[in-house]
Structures are given as C-alpha cells and as structure tokens.
Design a protein around this motif. Structure first.
Motif, PDB file in Angstrom:
ATOM      1  N   SER A 161     -10.979  33.393  -0.500  1.00  0.00           N
ATOM      2  CA  SER A 161     -10.793  33.449   0.953  1.00  0.00           C
ATOM      3  C   SER A 161      -9.372  33.869   1.298  1.00  0.00           C
ATOM      4  CB  SER A 161     -11.107  32.086   1.579  1.00  0.00           C
ATOM      5  OG  SER A 161     -12.481  31.782   1.471  1.00  0.00           O
ATOM      6  N   ASN A 162      -8.401  33.377   0.538  1.00  0.00           N
ATOM      7  CA  ASN A 162      -7.009  33.742   0.796  1.00  0.00           C
ATOM      8  C   ASN A 162      -6.759  35.221   0.536  1.00  0.00           C
ATOM      9  OD1 ASN A 162      -4.816  31.488   1.399  1.00  0.00           O
ATOM     10  ND2 ASN A 162      -6.478  30.532   0.251  1.00  0.00           N
ATOM     11  N   ILE A 163      -7.261  35.717  -0.595  1.00  0.00           N
ATOM     12  CA  ILE A 163      -6.974  37.110  -0.929  1.00  0.00           C
ATOM     13  C   ILE A 163      -7.761  38.068  -0.043  1.00  0.00           C
ATOM     14  CG2 ILE A 163      -8.719  37.399  -2.746  1.00  0.00           C
ATOM     15  CD1 ILE A 163      -6.559  38.928  -4.310  1.00  0.00           C
ATOM     16  N   ALA A 164      -8.972  37.652   0.380  1.00  0.00           N
ATOM     17  CA  ALA A 164      -9.752  38.488   1.286  1.00  0.00           C
ATOM     18  C   ALA A 164      -9.122  38.533   2.670  1.00  0.00           C
ATOM     19  CB  ALA A 164     -11.183  37.965   1.379  1.00  0.00           C
ATOM     20  N   SER A 165      -8.449  37.455   3.044  1.00  0.00           N
ATOM     21  CA  SER A 165      -7.799  37.421   4.354  1.00  0.00           C
ATOM     22  C   SER A 165      -6.528  38.262   4.350  1.00  0.00           C
ATOM     23  CB  SER A 165      -7.473  35.976   4.741  1.00  0.00           C
ATOM     24  OG  SER A 165      -6.865  35.908   6.015  1.00  0.00           O
ATOM     25  N   GLY A 166      -5.654  37.999   3.393  1.00  0.00           N
ATOM     26  CA  GLY A 166      -4.378  38.706   3.352  1.00  0.00           C
ATOM     27  C   GLY A 166      -4.494  40.153   2.919  1.00  0.00           C
ATOM     28  N   GLY A 167      -5.506  40.459   2.103  1.00  0.00           N
ATOM     29  CA  GLY A 167      -5.685  41.818   1.622  1.00  0.00           C
ATOM     30  C   GLY A 167      -4.881  42.104   0.369  1.00  0.00           C
ATOM     31  N   VAL A 168      -5.094  43.274  -0.197  1.00  0.00           N
ATOM     32  CA  VAL A 168      -4.466  43.637  -1.465  1.00  0.00           C
ATOM     33  C   VAL A 168      -3.805  45.003  -1.366  1.00  0.00           C
ATOM     34  CG1 VAL A 168      -6.045  42.250  -2.855  1.00  0.00           C
ATOM     35  CG2 VAL A 168      -6.637  44.624  -2.345  1.00  0.00           C
TER      36      VAL A 168
ATOM     37  N   LEU B 264      -0.819  32.363   6.918  1.00  0.00           N
ATOM     38  CA  LEU B 264      -0.159  31.383   7.779  1.00  0.00           C
ATOM     39  C   LEU B 264      -0.103  31.969   9.192  1.00  0.00           C
ATOM     40  CD1 LEU B 264       2.897  30.111   5.686  1.00  0.00           C
ATOM     41  CD2 LEU B 264       0.960  28.742   6.471  1.00  0.00           C
ATOM     42  N   PRO B 265      -0.172  31.137  10.215  1.00  0.00           N
ATOM     43  CA  PRO B 265      -0.028  31.669  11.587  1.00  0.00           C
ATOM     44  C   PRO B 265       1.336  32.345  11.740  1.00  0.00           C
ATOM     45  CG  PRO B 265      -0.851  29.415  11.624  1.00  0.00           C
ATOM     46  CD  PRO B 265      -0.441  29.693  10.217  1.00  0.00           C
ATOM     47  N   PRO B 266       1.423  33.485  12.439  1.00  0.00           N
ATOM     48  CA  PRO B 266       0.325  34.161  13.135  1.00  0.00           C
ATOM     49  C   PRO B 266      -0.391  35.209  12.290  1.00  0.00           C
ATOM     50  CG  PRO B 266       2.380  35.194  13.702  1.00  0.00           C
ATOM     51  CD  PRO B 266       2.729  34.096  12.755  1.00  0.00           C
ATOM     52  N   ALA B 267       0.035  35.354  11.004  1.00  0.00           N
ATOM     53  CA  ALA B 267      -0.527  36.422  10.174  1.00  0.00           C
ATOM     54  C   ALA B 267      -2.035  36.276  10.002  1.00  0.00           C
ATOM     55  CB  ALA B 267       0.162  36.440   8.811  1.00  0.00           C
ATOM     56  N   ASN B 268      -2.535  35.016   9.911  1.00  0.00           N
ATOM     57  CA  ASN B 268      -3.965  34.840   9.668  1.00  0.00           C
ATOM     58  C   ASN B 268      -4.809  35.400  10.806  1.00  0.00           C
ATOM     59  OD1 ASN B 268      -2.763  32.698  11.125  1.00  0.00           O
ATOM     60  ND2 ASN B 268      -4.574  31.430  10.841  1.00  0.00           N
ATOM     61  N   PHE B 269      -4.280  35.406  12.039  1.00  0.00           N
ATOM     62  CA  PHE B 269      -5.028  35.985  13.153  1.00  0.00           C
ATOM     63  C   PHE B 269      -4.988  37.511  13.104  1.00  0.00           C
ATOM     64  CE2 PHE B 269      -3.164  31.911  14.649  1.00  0.00           C
ATOM     65  CZ  PHE B 269      -4.345  31.183  14.681  1.00  0.00           C
ATOM     66  N   GLN B 270      -3.879  38.046  12.604  1.00  0.00           N
ATOM     67  CA  GLN B 270      -3.785  39.492  12.432  1.00  0.00           C
ATOM     68  C   GLN B 270      -4.741  39.978  11.354  1.00  0.00           C
ATOM     69  OE1 GLN B 270       0.329  40.058  11.476  1.00  0.00           O
ATOM     70  NE2 GLN B 270       1.077  39.485  13.517  1.00  0.00           N
ATOM     71  N   HIS B 271      -4.931  39.148  10.328  1.00  0.00           N
ATOM     72  CA  HIS B 271      -5.823  39.535   9.230  1.00  0.00           C
ATOM     73  C   HIS B 271      -7.236  39.787   9.739  1.00  0.00           C
ATOM     74  CE1 HIS B 271      -3.034  37.206   6.239  1.00  0.00           C
ATOM     75  NE2 HIS B 271      -2.507  38.327   6.651  1.00  0.00           N
ATOM     76  N   GLU B 272      -7.707  38.937  10.642  1.00  0.00           N
ATOM     77  CA  GLU B 272      -9.063  39.107  11.169  1.00  0.00           C
ATOM     78  C   GLU B 272      -9.198  40.446  11.891  1.00  0.00           C
ATOM     79  OE1 GLU B 272     -12.383  36.623  13.738  1.00  0.00           O
ATOM     80  OE2 GLU B 272     -10.255  36.336  14.189  1.00  0.00           O
ATOM     81  N   THR B 273      -8.189  40.795  12.664  1.00  0.00           N
ATOM     82  CA  THR B 273      -8.209  42.083  13.369  1.00  0.00           C
ATOM     83  C   THR B 273      -8.154  43.238  12.379  1.00  0.00           C
ATOM     84  OG1 THR B 273      -7.087  41.067  15.255  1.00  0.00           O
ATOM     85  CG2 THR B 273      -7.037  43.471  15.123  1.00  0.00           C
ATOM     86  N   GLU B 274      -7.308  43.095  11.350  1.00  0.00           N
ATOM     87  CA  GLU B 274      -7.216  44.139  10.327  1.00  0.00           C
ATOM     88  C   GLU B 274      -8.561  44.380   9.660  1.00  0.00           C
ATOM     89  OE1 GLU B 274      -4.244  43.382   7.412  1.00  0.00           O
ATOM     90  OE2 GLU B 274      -2.631  43.147   8.867  1.00  0.00           O
ATOM     91  N   LYS B 275      -9.248  43.287   9.331  1.00  0.00           N
ATOM     92  CA  LYS B 275     -10.544  43.420   8.654  1.00  0.00           C
ATOM     93  C   LYS B 275     -11.499  44.278   9.465  1.00  0.00           C
ATOM     94  CE  LYS B 275     -10.854  39.054   6.045  1.00  0.00           C
ATOM     95  NZ  LYS B 275     -11.628  37.794   5.928  1.00  0.00           N
ATOM     96  N   ILE B 276     -11.610  43.990  10.753  1.00  0.00           N
ATOM     97  CA  ILE B 276     -12.618  44.649  11.583  1.00  0.00           C
ATOM     98  C   ILE B 276     -12.195  46.044  12.020  1.00  0.00           C
ATOM     99  CG2 ILE B 276     -13.983  44.443  13.708  1.00  0.00           C
ATOM    100  CD1 ILE B 276     -14.599  42.385  11.484  1.00  0.00           C
ATOM    101  N   GLU B 277     -10.928  46.193  12.384  1.00  0.00           N
ATOM    102  CA  GLU B 277     -10.496  47.463  12.979  1.00  0.00           C
ATOM    103  C   GLU B 277      -9.972  48.474  11.969  1.00  0.00           C
ATOM    104  OE1 GLU B 277      -7.723  46.739  16.110  1.00  0.00           O
ATOM    105  OE2 GLU B 277      -9.151  45.559  17.312  1.00  0.00           O
ATOM    106  N   HIS B 278      -9.539  48.009  10.790  1.00  0.00           N
ATOM    107  CA  HIS B 278      -8.941  48.938   9.828  1.00  0.00           C
ATOM    108  C   HIS B 278      -9.647  48.936   8.472  1.00  0.00           C
ATOM    109  CE1 HIS B 278      -5.680  49.567  12.667  1.00  0.00           C
ATOM    110  NE2 HIS B 278      -5.484  48.258  12.738  1.00  0.00           N
ATOM    111  N   ARG B 279      -9.783  47.745   7.860  1.00  0.00           N
ATOM    112  CA  ARG B 279     -10.318  47.697   6.499  1.00  0.00           C
ATOM    113  C   ARG B 279     -11.789  48.096   6.445  1.00  0.00           C
ATOM    114  NH1 ARG B 279      -8.036  41.822   4.589  1.00  0.00           N
ATOM    115  NH2 ARG B 279      -5.952  41.993   5.527  1.00  0.00           N
ATOM    116  N   TRP B 280     -12.606  47.546   7.346  1.00  0.00           N
ATOM    117  CA  TRP B 280     -14.035  47.862   7.336  1.00  0.00           C
ATOM    118  C   TRP B 280     -14.278  49.361   7.567  1.00  0.00           C
ATOM    119  CZ3 TRP B 280     -18.101  44.071   9.742  1.00  0.00           C
ATOM    120  CH2 TRP B 280     -19.391  44.502   9.421  1.00  0.00           C
ATOM    121  N   PRO B 281     -13.710  49.973   8.622  1.00  0.00           N
ATOM    122  CA  PRO B 281     -13.918  51.419   8.793  1.00  0.00           C
ATOM    123  C   PRO B 281     -13.438  52.238   7.601  1.00  0.00           C
ATOM    124  CG  PRO B 281     -13.042  50.445  10.808  1.00  0.00           C
ATOM    125  CD  PRO B 281     -12.958  49.392   9.749  1.00  0.00           C
ATOM    126  N   ALA B 282     -12.323  51.807   6.986  1.00  0.00           N
ATOM    127  CA  ALA B 282     -11.823  52.536   5.815  1.00  0.00           C
ATOM    128  C   ALA B 282     -12.812  52.446   4.662  1.00  0.00           C
ATOM    129  CB  ALA B 282     -10.459  51.978   5.398  1.00  0.00           C
TER     130      ALA B 282
END
Length: 708
Positions: free
Chosen positions: A111-118, A223-241
């Motif tokens: 969960s941590n690595i999927a949130s923060g990304g690689v 950690l806040p606020p990065a964890n909230f940014q991660h959710e946006t990254e997943k949907i708006e950037h990582r998934w489309p990529a």
C-alpha cells in the motif's frame, strides 16, 4: 540445502541472443528478469512459486556476476519492503510470493509503495493457485490490484510471451510510476516450453552504487499532504499513462476471426490455453488458436483498455466473459465501459459459467456450448447433451490429505490423542504447514486456523480456568512471524496456554527450504539458531525440547506435564525431528549408490505378525501412516482384516511406538533387511533360521504329545 536443486537448469540462463531456451515457466520468468537488467530480487517461498525461489537461490552465482542482489526474505512483508529501493532510484526490482495469503501479509508495504509510486520498475510475481490446485482460501489478487491501484498482468501461458511480458512489465511500471503484479498460475509455472533467448543485462545502477549516492524525495513518502497528492496522481497521471503504454505496446492479444463477427469471447490471459482446448473439443479452433470466432485475450486484467474493449464489442450481439473466481470484477467493469460507449452488446459471464470454482476444460466446454447455442447456433456443436460421468462423486472414496510416510509430525498428534484420552478434549489452535493435516482423519485435531505463524495468537483469547488451550506452530511459521505475534504476544499478556513448535529442520511444506533453525550446513545463509534460545530470549520460562518426536511415550508425558503444570505463563514445547521426506531425498540416493557399488547396506522396516494381530485397527486410528494398511485375515475362523505394513515403510518406528504407548497389541516387529550381505551375515542367518526351525519342531511335537 534440502530444497529441489535447479543447479543444472540454471546454466541455461546464460544463453544469449538467438539461442533456443527450453525449460519450465519459472525458468522463463527468471530469464526474463535477467534480460530486463533487474538490480535486485527477493521473495518468500509458497505454492506455486516455491520452485521459482529455488531457481533464484541456485542462480545466485550468475546473479552476482551480473551485479544482481538476491535476498531470501523472512516473510512476504520483508520481501515487499525491498521494493523501497525502486522508490527513489532507477533500480529495477522483483519480488515473489504465494498469493493471496502472501499478498495479505505484504499489504502494508504494498500500500505504501503503490501510494508513493516508484522511479525504477517494481515487479511483484505472485503465485495464484486458484481452484482445485489451491491449498488456501479461494480469493483473488485482482481485488488487491484494484484497491491499491497496481496493474495486474495475467499472461497467456506461452514462454515467449511470458518472457516478453516480464520485460514489458518493468517498462510499464516505469512509464506509470506504479508497481506491477505479475500473476503466475500453477500450470504456467511448471509447463515446459521453448523461446528464443536474448542477452542478460547487468543493471545500469546496482543497489550498492545507489546506496553510495543516497537520494531523498519526501513527496514519495506517505505523509500528509503528500498522501492526498498520491491519490490525484494515481487517477490523473499514472492510470492514463498505464493505459497508453498497454495500448501502444499491444500487451493484450486477439485470436480467431475478424472482429466483425456477431459474437466473441473475452478471456483472462492465464485461462486462454484451457479455453482454446475447449474450443478445439467443440470443433471451432485448432492448437494454434485459429478459432472461428474472435477472442480478446486480457494479458493485462487491470486496468482494462476502454478503446480496445469498445473496438472489440462494437457490432457484436453478445460477448462471453471468461473470468475465474468471484466477484466478477472484469465483467462489472466491461459492462460499465460498454454502456459508457453506448453499445448494446450483451455481456455474459457468470450468468452462463459457474460463479465459483476452477474453470477446467470441461467447465469451459459446457459454458461455451451453452453460449453458442443461445447466440450463435451455427457455431454450436450438433448436440448440447453432456456425456454421462463414468463415476459420480459419491462413487469415489474420499482421500483426505495426510502426512508422508515416516513424517515426524505424526507421532506428535498420536501423543496428543493419548493425552486427550486421559485429560479430555482441548481447544487446538492450528497453523499453516504440514501439521495442518492433523485436522483431518485419523487425528481430527484442530479447531481453527488463522494464518501462517498465527497458531499461538489464535489461542490468545482463551484464558483457561482448569484447562489450557493448545496452539500448534511450525518452525517456518515461527520465524515468519510467530516469534513476535505469537510467542511475544503471549509473554506480554501472561497467557497460560501451551504452544507446540514443530521443528523439522526446514520450511518443509513449501519444498524444504532452509530457515534460521535448520541444522544443515549452508554456504550462503546462516543457520543453526535454536528455536528454544529465541523463545527464552523473548521471555518464556517454561520451555522443553524433545529431540526425537518418534518417542511417542516421551511426547505424551511432556504434553501431560505442560497441560497440568501449576506454573503460570506461556509454555512452549519444541518438538524436533528432521522432515522425513527431505531425509529420504538425501539418504535414498546414497543408499542406492552403495547398493550399486556392491556395499553392504542395512534397511530397517516394521511389520505386523498376522498370527498376533486381532484386527481392531487401533494402531491405524492412532497413526495414519500411508504404509500402514490392511489385508485379508489369514485365519479362516476370523473375518476382520488385519493390519499390514507395506514395503514403503521407512522404519521410523511410530507404529510400534504408538502401540507400546497406547498399550495396544504386541503384533509389531522390526526387521533389518540386509542388501549385499557378507559371508558372516549368511552364516548368522543360517544359524538363526536353524535354531528357530528346531524350536518350532520341538514345540509342535510337544503339543502333539499333550494332545494324546
């Protein structure tokens, strides 16, 4: 090391450009990793990828030459945590374990690595043994992939494709900054195939070089606020990529006729071979997948690609979705994508195929036949009737799983049954491992099982008044997490239960891999750390070690002492004896070599005197050894079959020990079989048989004189 050796097979991993590689699927996966420039590899053994870990271990020398670090992890959680190396550095890493249980254990790190990304490619190879080949609860990794937004590869079982997808998975991970799950089924792991090899690649950056130039990016830490940014990254950037990469590189496949047919089939990649065999039997495909209807193969089952789904379903009246297991995640998402595209295609899956259970060839043949009969009668076979089964389920006798012949765990449970005769029934908290077979006949011991190494924790809710609960734990489970979550927890909470740690020298249930307490010499790992020392070190005061579990009487007495002791606090019995299966793997080749060389070899085995056995079979009910069976009674005046020991006996002596400890009949005897006997052996045998024959003649004559 006692695990299966792949020493000869791993030499094939050195093959280079254009060379033909032939071997099992697990070797193909390993070759794909080495061709990808992987920097580190780790994992924890478990079916069906236990042998993948063995391949890694045997290929360690080659990996070191390439600059690849290999780690045999203490658990799936520690393996997943290794992927932290790919967060800040362009390091490609791969870890492996059994799913879904291993994925559950690793969930925190994942969960941590999927949130923060690689930054570097991160690949998680999971053994998905859903269906009849599974030994665990019937769940799917798909749910975890959806929950944590990790892409899920389910490759069609083809060696060339598997190797290519391993390499593409790293590229997908890097393009989308997301870890990728690579699902290998039992058949995919162990099928044999051929592919054209490419050169192995050393990692551009090794883990050692990365450690010498540390890099820090706090935006990758959850950690806040990065964890909230991660959710946006997943949907708006990582998934489309990820969607773009999968579509551009055509990771999914299409088989059969053109896509303008009125019906089609969408299938998980791992199920394609089974589907194609079903289509062959129906008469609408061949061995190469040239089906008479279009088939869309999802080598990537998550995420789905909207444009591909729309193109495949456009103009079709109906598509059959072949998705093994439940819930039907893929079917639900396909319905959503099709409705969003304003298509009227009917999506059929669980309405035709079973909602649960393995999709075997027979299951798919019946399901596809029903689908075609309804939506494409011209393709359906002439008759939809099913061939009657030669034998129904009620006609086949049940064969519960059990311990191997000579297993040192069997006498532990024989002793427990003897103690329960005296003290009554106990609540038994079972654990994952070979010892879990004790819940089945003939022992019928075990009330619950909560997970690997959780036997003691599973008994922690029981606060005894006059009867202690018993927990079972294997040595593998003990080092996995039982030391802290079980024994440590019991010490901290002053639990007054008994834990039996089965120490057979290996992580036996997964293939015999060495662990911390193994007594075998290991050149690359540190072993010989006694379990008793670790248990005492964490605070347990009442600890006993029995160094030979085949001593049923001694085991019974020790259990009785632990269960009746006035001393409060957790009690631990370490029951030691080497796994018999691993022992035989070592002893039998040496014995056969000695026999072939003409050397004198002595083999012990047990037997039952047919004249003494009464046929009550108490020995079988208290032992359950596969070599202990029955045969017709030689006495014409008695009907009950007698006990009999087959030649598969390894001479462990448990049957005789049980009979003695339980005060059963004295019908057991031990025989010493001498192969390549010496002259003295022959003379001694002649003397013994002569004396016995003379004694028998004298006895018969005495009886005859008395009769008159």
């Amino acid at each position: 090391m006692a695990e299966r050796s792949f020493k000869s097979e791993v030499e094939k991993l050195r093959k280079g450009d254009g060379e033909l590689f032939h071997g099992e699927g697990i070797l193909a996966v390993t070759k794909g990793l080495l061709q990808s420039g992987v920097a580190y590899v780790g994992g924890y053994q478990g079916s069906p990828i236990s042998h993948l870990m063995d391949v890694f271990a045997d290929a360690n020398e080659l990996m070191q030459e390439l600059g690849v670090h290999f780690e045999a992890s203490a658990s799936e959680a520690s393996a997943a945590a290794m992927l932290a190396a790919s967060v800040n550095y362009p390091l490609r890493g791969a870890v492996a374990w059994k799913s879904v249980v291993g994925t559950n254990v690793a969930s925190d790190a994942l969960s941590n690595i999927a949130s923060g990304g690689v930054t570097g490619g991160a690949l998680v190879i999971v053994g998905e043994d859903y269906g009849e080949g599974s030994s665990i609860m019937q769940e799917r990794t798909h749910a975890f992939a959806m929950k944590s937004q990790m892409w899920l590869i389910d490759p069609r079982p083809n060696h060339s494709l598997i190797v290519d997808l391993v390499e593409r998975s790293f590229e997908l991970s890097e393009a989308s900054h997301t870890p990728v799950l690579f699902e290998m089924r039992v058949r995919g792991c162990h099928q044999t195939g051929t592919f054209t090899a490419r050169e192995n690649r050393s990692p551009p950056l090794t883990v050692g070089e990365a450690a010498e130039a540390p890099h820090r990016d706090v935006d990758r830490i959850v950690l806040p606020p990065a964890n909230f940014q991660h959710e946006t990254e997943k949907i708006e950037h990582r998934w489309p990529a990820a969607v773009r990469f999968i579509q551009e590189h055509r990771l999914n496949e299409w088989f059969g006729t053109d896509a303008d047919a009125e019906v089609g089939i969408i299938v998980q990649g791992g199920l394609f071979n089974t589907l194609n065999r079903a289509l062959e039997l129906i008469g609408i495909s061949d061995s190469f997948g040239n089906a008479k209807l279009p088939v869309y193969v999802l080598n990537v089952t998550y995420p789905l690609i909207p444009d591909e789904v729309q193109d495949f379903c456009a103009g079709k009246r109906a598509v059959l979705v072949i998705e093994e297991g439940q819930p039907e995640f893929i079917e639900h998402e396909l319905n959503t994508l099709i409705r969003r595209a304003d298509l009227q295609t009917q999506v059929l899956g669980k309405a035709i195929l079973p909602r649960a259970g393995e999709y075997t060839g027979a299951v798919l043949q019946d399901g596809v036949t029903r689908f075609l009969a309804q939506w494409a009668p011209d393709l359906a076979p002439a008759s939809e009737s099913e061939s009657p089964a030669l034998l129904g389920p009620a006609d086949v006798p049940a064969r519960p799983a059990g311990f191997c012949t000579g297993c040192p765990e069997r006498p532990i449970f024989s002793a427990m049954k003897l103690v329960q005769r005296e003290l009554g029934q106990f609540h038994v908290s079972a654990d994952i491992g070979c010892h879990l077979f004790s819940i089945l006949p003939p022992f019928n011991i075990g009330n619950t099982t909560m997970g690997y190494g959780l036997g003691t924790a599973g008994a922690s809710a029981f606060k005894p008044r006059d009867k202690r609960a018993i927990a079972i734990m294997g040595d593998g489970g003990f080092w996995h997490n039982g030391l802290t979550s079980g024994i440590g927890n019991a010490v901290f909470n002053k639990d007054d239960n008994l834990t039996i740690i089965v120490d057979n020298g290996y992580s036996a249930a997964t293939g015999g891999q060495d662990i911390l307490s193994s007594r075998a010499e290991n050149a690359v790992r540190r072993t010989r750390h006694p379990i008793e020392r670790a248990v005492r070190g964490i605070g347990v005061r009442w600890v006993r070690t029995l160094t030979r579990t085949y001593d049923v009487g001694g085991m019974r007495d020790m259990l009785r002492e632990a269960l009746t002791s006035k001393e409060k606090g957790p009690k631990v019995i370490v029951a030691q004896s080497e796994c018999q299966l691993n022992r035989q793997r070592r002893v039998r080749p040496a014995m056969m070599k000695a026999v072939s060389a003409g050397k004198r070899v002595v083999r012990e085995r047990f037997g039952v005197d047919p004249d003494t056995c009464t046929g009550d079979h108490s020995c079988i009910r208290l032992s359950g050894c596969p070599s202990l069976t029955i045969k017709p009674n030689p006495d014409p005046l008695r009907e009950d079959p007698i006990a009999h020991v087959e030649n598969s006996c390894v001479g462990c002596g448990v049957c005789g020990e049980v009979s003695h400890a339980a005060v059963l009949c004295p019908s057991f005897y031990k025989a010493r079989i001498v192969i390549n006997p010496t002259g003295w052996d022959r003379i001694r045998n002649w003397m013994r048989t002569s004396v016995i024959a003379a004694w028998q003649r004298w006895t018969h004559q005495s009886l005859a004189r008395r009769a008159f």
